[in-house]
Design a protein around this motif. Structure first.
Motif, PDB file in Angstrom:
ATOM      1  N   UNK A  18       0.596  -3.558   0.873  1.00 43.25           N
ATOM      2  CA  UNK A  18       0.183  -2.277   2.613  1.00 43.25           C
ATOM      3  C   UNK A  18       0.637  -1.265   2.453  1.00 43.25           C
ATOM      4  N   UNK A  19       1.876  -1.254   2.042  1.00 38.85           N
ATOM      5  CA  UNK A  19       2.542   0.108   2.060  1.00 38.85           C
ATOM      6  C   UNK A  19       2.206   1.407   0.900  1.00 38.85           C
ATOM      7  N   UNK A  20       2.142   0.670  -0.439  1.00 39.55           N
ATOM      8  CA  UNK A  20       2.262   1.433  -1.566  1.00 39.55           C
ATOM      9  C   UNK A  20       0.195   1.685  -1.718  1.00 39.55           C
ATOM     10  N   UNK A  21      -0.370   1.071  -0.923  1.00 39.86           N
ATOM     11  CA  UNK A  21      -1.802   1.126  -0.556  1.00 39.86           C
ATOM     12  C   UNK A  21      -2.065   2.744   0.847  1.00 39.86           C
ATOM     13  N   UNK A  22      -1.179   2.221   1.638  1.00 41.40           N
ATOM     14  CA  UNK A  22      -1.091   3.692   2.709  1.00 41.40           C
ATOM     15  C   UNK A  22      -0.530   4.807   1.921  1.00 41.40           C
ATOM     16  N   UNK A  23       0.288   4.624   1.526  1.00 40.35           N
ATOM     17  CA  UNK A  23       0.785   5.922   1.505  1.00 40.35           C
ATOM     18  C   UNK A  23       0.544   5.970  -0.241  1.00 40.35           C
TER      19      UNK A  23
END
Length: 290
Positions: A18-23
């Motif tokens: 999820x963080x990989x996508x958001x960043x």
């Protein structure tokens, strides 16, 4: 070994993908404006509560001259970050007792961490390890939008499972999840209270809509599978926290149903059957100067 958070609150796959996508680099323009850092300077950046290293890895790409150190107290997250996220040095330690000398860093940054740590301890340690004129960046989740595809709706079996889990599981209270949560007006005030000046705020709006043609097919599939990982990790967390209330067959059926739903969503995407399901996250960035 300290792995309570990764076992019972957020699994490594949930956090990482999820963080990989958001960043993702596609959103760097928003973060660049909010962070307001000199990309040419050889900055020493410390990420507090790095989880699996998705943000730290992005920072290493966005600020190639910087030296990135990232810390988390969960040993499983640090182990995951060390093998999946490049560009930073990962250290297992506590945000309230940082193993660094005074004035060691130009920048501290945290993402969805402030709400879990007592504020005086959270800010005082960052103030201590920052150089004079150093920058503290605190990112917190604000309001967002979540609309699921019809094929992802819970079945009666799944609803019954989650209702029973909600009645039995005390994970949120046990691990003080969100105990120190503040609203968008309180956060800049509390940062100033604990020693920072020149406070500013801004928002990053991250739109994750697989059917939007601005995203590559690879990224669209990553969006769908990130939700799959979250669903599977949630089932695993219940299995670890309160296994006595469910049978092995119930856990197996929940896992089967989750995978079947996300397989169906991927099939819809691959066939061009648009659903326009979306997850729009709004992140508040509070910036202060020592």
């Amino acid at each position: 070994m300290n792995d309570a958070w990764s076992k019972y609150v957020q699994g490594a796959n949930t956090l990482h993908y999820s963080r990989k996508l958001r960043f993702d680099d596609i959103f760097f323009g928003q973060y660049k404006a909010l962070f307001n850092l000199d990309a040419l300077k050889k900055l020493k950046i410390l990420e507090i509560g790095c989880g699996t290293g998705a943000l730290a890895s992005s920072l290493s790409r966005w600020y190639p001259n910087a030296e990135i150190t990232a810390i988390d107290r969960d040993s499983e997250f640090i182990k995951f970050a060390s093998t999946h996220s490049r560009g930073a040095k990962y250290i297992e330690c506590d945000a309230t007792a940082l193993p660094f000398e005074d004035g060691s860093f130009d920048v501290t940054v945290s993402n969805t961490v402030a709400e879990h740590i007592e504020p005086s301890m959270f800010y005082s340690e960052q103030l201590r390890v920052l150089k004079e004129g150093g920058i503290c960046l605190v990112l917190v989740a604000s309001k967002g939008v979540k609309v699921e595809a019809d094929c992802l709706a819970d079945s009666n079996f799944e609803r019954s499972f989650w209702e029973k889990a909600a009645k039995r599981d005390n994970t949120i209270e046990k691990y003080s999840v969100g105990k120190y949560r503040m609203n968008e007006a309180q956060l800049p005030v509390i940062m100033q209270k604990y020693g920072f000046k020149d406070i500013s705020t801004g928002y990053a709006v991250i739109d994750l809509t697989p059917d939007n043609p601005k995203y590559s097919a690879e990224m669209a599939r990553e969006m769908i599978n990130a939700e799959r990982y979250s669903a599977l990790d949630a089932i695993s967390a219940v299995r670890r926290a309160i296994p006595q209330y469910f049978s092995a067959e119930e856990f197996e059926e929940m896992t089967r149903l989750a995978n079947a739903k996300y397989d169906a969503r991927l099939a819809q995407y691959d066939s061009g059957e648009k659903q326009w399901d979306t997850a729009v996250s709004v992140t508040l960035a509070v910036r202060g100067v020592k």
